[in-house]
Design a protein around this motif. Structure first.
Motif, PDB file in Angstrom:
ATOM      1  N   LEU A 170      -0.095 -44.469  -4.537  1.00  0.00           N
ATOM      2  CA  LEU A 170       0.135 -45.693  -3.772  1.00  0.00           C
ATOM      3  C   LEU A 170       1.431 -45.593  -2.986  1.00  0.00           C
ATOM      4  N   MET A 171       2.436 -44.970  -3.580  1.00  0.00           N
ATOM      5  CA  MET A 171       3.711 -44.784  -2.884  1.00  0.00           C
ATOM      6  C   MET A 171       3.561 -43.813  -1.714  1.00  0.00           C
ATOM      7  N   ARG A 172       2.844 -42.733  -1.922  1.00  0.00           N
ATOM      8  CA  ARG A 172       2.728 -41.696  -0.895  1.00  0.00           C
ATOM      9  C   ARG A 172       1.827 -42.099   0.274  1.00  0.00           C
ATOM     10  N   LEU A 173       0.935 -43.066   0.045  1.00  0.00           N
ATOM     11  CA  LEU A 173       0.059 -43.569   1.116  1.00  0.00           C
ATOM     12  C   LEU A 173      -0.807 -42.465   1.737  1.00  0.00           C
ATOM     13  N   GLY A 174      -1.005 -41.381   0.991  1.00  0.00           N
ATOM     14  CA  GLY A 174      -1.832 -40.281   1.485  1.00  0.00           C
ATOM     15  C   GLY A 174      -1.110 -39.323   2.400  1.00  0.00           C
ATOM     16  N   PHE A 175       0.179 -39.575   2.683  1.00  0.00           N
ATOM     17  CA  PHE A 175       0.928 -38.735   3.618  1.00  0.00           C
ATOM     18  C   PHE A 175       1.173 -37.327   3.065  1.00  0.00           C
ATOM     19  N   ASP A 176       1.200 -37.181   1.747  1.00  0.00           N
ATOM     20  CA  ASP A 176       1.425 -35.862   1.160  1.00  0.00           C
ATOM     21  C   ASP A 176       0.308 -34.882   1.539  1.00  0.00           C
ATOM     22  N   ALA A 177      -0.876 -35.422   1.827  1.00  0.00           N
ATOM     23  CA  ALA A 177      -2.012 -34.572   2.195  1.00  0.00           C
ATOM     24  C   ALA A 177      -2.117 -34.352   3.700  1.00  0.00           C
ATOM     25  N   THR A 178      -1.543 -35.251   4.493  1.00  0.00           N
ATOM     26  CA  THR A 178      -1.742 -35.191   5.953  1.00  0.00           C
ATOM     27  C   THR A 178      -0.486 -34.890   6.762  1.00  0.00           C
ATOM     28  N   LEU A 179       0.693 -34.937   6.144  1.00  0.00           N
ATOM     29  CA  LEU A 179       1.937 -34.819   6.909  1.00  0.00           C
ATOM     30  C   LEU A 179       2.062 -33.470   7.621  1.00  0.00           C
ATOM     31  N   VAL A 180       1.703 -32.381   6.935  1.00  0.00           N
ATOM     32  CA  VAL A 180       1.760 -31.060   7.570  1.00  0.00           C
ATOM     33  C   VAL A 180       0.813 -31.019   8.764  1.00  0.00           C
ATOM     34  N   HIS A 181      -0.367 -31.601   8.595  1.00  0.00           N
ATOM     35  CA  HIS A 181      -1.341 -31.638   9.684  1.00  0.00           C
ATOM     36  C   HIS A 181      -0.814 -32.442  10.869  1.00  0.00           C
ATOM     37  N   GLU A 182      -0.160 -33.575  10.592  1.00  0.00           N
ATOM     38  CA  GLU A 182       0.419 -34.402  11.656  1.00  0.00           C
ATOM     39  C   GLU A 182       1.473 -33.613  12.438  1.00  0.00           C
ATOM     40  N   LEU A 183       2.301 -32.856  11.724  1.00  0.00           N
ATOM     41  CA  LEU A 183       3.360 -32.077  12.369  1.00  0.00           C
ATOM     42  C   LEU A 183       2.793 -30.907  13.170  1.00  0.00           C
ATOM     43  N   VAL A 184       1.717 -30.301  12.647  1.00  0.00           N
ATOM     44  CA  VAL A 184       1.063 -29.209  13.376  1.00  0.00           C
ATOM     45  C   VAL A 184       0.460 -29.731  14.679  1.00  0.00           C
ATOM     46  N   GLU A 185      -0.140 -30.923  14.618  1.00  0.00           N
ATOM     47  CA  GLU A 185      -0.808 -31.500  15.783  1.00  0.00           C
ATOM     48  C   GLU A 185       0.189 -32.068  16.804  1.00  0.00           C
ATOM     49  N   ASN A 186       1.332 -32.567  16.318  1.00  0.00           N
ATOM     50  CA  ASN A 186       2.301 -33.212  17.211  1.00  0.00           C
ATOM     51  C   ASN A 186       3.719 -32.689  16.969  1.00  0.00           C
ATOM     52  N   PRO A 187       3.982 -31.427  17.246  1.00  0.00           N
ATOM     53  CA  PRO A 187       5.302 -30.842  16.959  1.00  0.00           C
ATOM     54  C   PRO A 187       6.441 -31.495  17.744  1.00  0.00           C
ATOM     55  N   HIS A 188       6.131 -32.134  18.871  1.00  0.00           N
ATOM     56  CA  HIS A 188       7.162 -32.771  19.700  1.00  0.00           C
ATOM     57  C   HIS A 188       7.581 -34.140  19.166  1.00  0.00           C
ATOM     58  N   LYS A 189       6.903 -34.602  18.095  1.00  0.00           N
ATOM     59  CA  LYS A 189       7.202 -35.935  17.545  1.00  0.00           C
ATOM     60  C   LYS A 189       7.651 -35.843  16.086  1.00  0.00           C
ATOM     61  N   GLU A 190       8.334 -34.761  15.736  1.00  0.00           N
ATOM     62  CA  GLU A 190       8.745 -34.536  14.344  1.00  0.00           C
ATOM     63  C   GLU A 190       9.549 -35.704  13.781  1.00  0.00           C
ATOM     64  N   GLY A 191      10.620 -36.100  14.484  1.00  0.00           N
ATOM     65  CA  GLY A 191      11.500 -37.162  13.987  1.00  0.00           C
ATOM     66  C   GLY A 191      10.777 -38.472  13.805  1.00  0.00           C
ATOM     67  N   GLU A 192       9.877 -38.782  14.713  1.00  0.00           N
ATOM     68  CA  GLU A 192       9.119 -40.035  14.638  1.00  0.00           C
ATOM     69  C   GLU A 192       8.138 -40.014  13.467  1.00  0.00           C
ATOM     70  N   ILE A 193       7.459 -38.889  13.295  1.00  0.00           N
ATOM     71  CA  ILE A 193       6.493 -38.761  12.195  1.00  0.00           C
ATOM     72  C   ILE A 193       7.198 -38.827  10.838  1.00  0.00           C
ATOM     73  N   LEU A 194       8.277 -38.071  10.696  1.00  0.00           N
ATOM     74  CA  LEU A 194       9.008 -38.052   9.427  1.00  0.00           C
ATOM     75  C   LEU A 194       9.686 -39.383   9.144  1.00  0.00           C
ATOM     76  N   GLY A 195      10.330 -39.956  10.162  1.00  0.00           N
ATOM     77  CA  GLY A 195      11.007 -41.242   9.979  1.00  0.00           C
ATOM     78  C   GLY A 195      10.045 -42.348   9.603  1.00  0.00           C
ATOM     79  N   THR A 196       8.898 -42.371  10.246  1.00  0.00           N
ATOM     80  CA  THR A 196       7.886 -43.392   9.951  1.00  0.00           C
ATOM     81  C   THR A 196       7.347 -43.237   8.541  1.00  0.00           C
ATOM     82  N   SER A 197       7.034 -42.003   8.152  1.00  0.00           N
ATOM     83  CA  SER A 197       6.485 -41.777   6.808  1.00  0.00           C
ATOM     84  C   SER A 197       7.508 -42.104   5.728  1.00  0.00           C
ATOM     85  N   LEU A 198       8.786 -41.718   5.944  1.00  0.00           N
ATOM     86  CA  LEU A 198       9.821 -42.004   4.947  1.00  0.00           C
ATOM     87  C   LEU A 198      10.034 -43.506   4.776  1.00  0.00           C
TER      88      LEU A 198
END
Length: 441
Positions: A56-84
């Protein structure tokens, strides 16, 4: 396939985890002996209850975060900041929910309630630790591995201090939070020193990420039920001592789990890249991963079956010898558990997350039914047999029943083909030989 990149990444994880496991071997043995089956079972009961809050805490991001970064490498800070930000907020809600649950389920058991609350504080620091997936995406797992090793060394020293000063079980419950806290702090510092992009939050990104990850929440929760119901049912039906024996057997079974996780984590970005690029290597790499992990697990399980008494006696002493038959059964559950982890990599690559909740719900219900019959009759051994059958059903049998994921089982069977494994082993040895020759030259 770039084996060198995979091996180099896995090497750091394995080396650090080997050192950590040696410490865990010594400190874990001393703590279990000091606490005894009952208090050791209580700590593991708290761990099982808190485990329900993690998905519930992870919201499924532990399974998809690497995929999100692979798909959108130019948005690293936004993806990580939002997930954190989302994970930290959900962690606070989860800590409160866990405390309320234990207060209701264990009314008038002050010691149990307090131990579970202290243990649940680790959920907050685990939320910040999600930054580790950036290092995994960059194939720079050496930094997260060293951070985790550093944290464990500090906490191991602290646990030894607790043993020497003969502290109560409450002090041991809090060590888990300290470990996660140190890891989170170190990862954040290294991230910014390595030039990581500044964090920022985006509601739009949050919506997009959650739309992809939401399938994993229920799936992960079902997996937690599948993995932890036995601890909780054992505690309620047979007491914390039986839970202590069962937990000791699980610890022995998963003592080298880090090797498999290191290999899988190193293959994951490669497999996702292969899928993105529509590479012919994609299916081969999935089968290669199945072959490597499955045959290693079979060898490990065979050794543990014959050496169960020696392993338990060395780790825990005579007081835990009741865990021997439990270990002999439970060690084979690990083989099918590893298959499930590899399957989840394939499911992510294929974007078939919606089938995970069906798999894990089926497994969870199967596990609860088996435990209901087997625990009252056989205690911890019954729970072990229920876990083995559940993992076989959920991670192997269901792959043939659910049509959209049958392709994964085809790749699994290819990976188990001895001819395929021998061929791939020769390729790896040849690559390593050439690499060594080039260095000398």
């Amino acid at each position: 396939m770039n084996y060198s990149k995979v091996f180099n990444n896995a090497k750091w994880i394995i080396v650090c985890k080997v050192i950590q496991s040696l410490l865990q071997f010594i400190v874990g043995m001393l703590c279990a002996r000091y606490l005894g089956p009952s208090n050791y079972g209580l700590i593991n009961y708290a761990a099982s209850v808190v485990a329900f809050a993690i998905p519930l805490m992870r919201l499924g991001f532990d399974a998809t975060l690497v995929h999100e970064l692979v798909e959108n490498p130019h948005k690293e800070g936004e993806i990580l900041g939002t997930s954190l930000a989302m994970n930290v907020l959900s962690s606070l809600i989860c800590i409160g929910g866990t405390t309320v649950f234990v207060s209701v389920a264990n009314t008038d058991e002050r010691e149990t309630i307090l131990v579970c609350f202290l243990y649940s504080l680790s959920v907050f620091f685990a939320a910040v630790e999600m930054i580790q997936y950036w290092f995994q995406y960059k194939l720079q797992s050496k930094y997260s591995s060293v951070s985790m090793l550093t944290a464990y060394v500090v906490v191991a020293a602290y646990r030894i201090f607790l043993l020497v000063s003969e502290k109560s079980v409450y002090w041991f419950a809090v060590t888990h939070s300290i470990e996660y806290g140190i890891v989170a702090l170190l990862l954040l510092v290294i991230y910014f020193k390595k030039g990581g992009t500044r964090f920022c939050f985006s509601f739009e990104t949050a919506k997009k990420m959650f739309s992809r990850s939401k399938h994993y929440i229920l799936a992960s929760l079902m997996l937690v039920i599948l993995q932890n119901t036995d601890h909780i049912m054992l505690t309620f039906i047979s007491g914390t001592a039986e839970t202590g024996f069962y937990s000791a057997a699980i610890t022995c079974t998963t003592i080298v789990q880090f090797v498999y996780i290191a290999v899988i984590d190193s293959f994951r970005p490669i497999i996702l890249e292969n899928k993105k690029d529509k590479s012919a290597e994609y299916s081969l790499n999935v089968s290669r991963l199945y072959g490597i992990t499955s045959y290693a697990a079979i060898a490990q399980s065979a050794v543990f079956t014959f050496m169960a008494k020696i392993i338990v006696d060395i780790l825990y002493g005579d007081e835990f010898l009741a865990a021997v038959p439990v270990l002999q059964i439970l060690t084979w559950y690990f083989l099918f558990s590893v298959m499930g982890v590899v399957r989840n990599v394939w499911i992510l690559a294929e974007q078939k997350q919606k089938y995970l909740w069906i798999i894990n719900l089926s497994g969870a219900l199967f596990n609860i039914i088996l435990n209901s019959f087997l625990i009252p009759q056989f205690g911890a051994s019954g729970a072990a047999f229920a876990s083995l059958l559940t993992q076989f059903f959920a991670n192997f049998v269901l792959g043939f029943i659910i049509k959209p994921i049958r392709e994964n089982n085809r790749l699994l069977l290819q990976g188990l083909n001895p001819v395929f494994v021998i061929k791939e082993a020769k390729n790896i040895l040849l690559l390593l030989k050439n690499k060594h020759a080039n260095k000398i030259g």
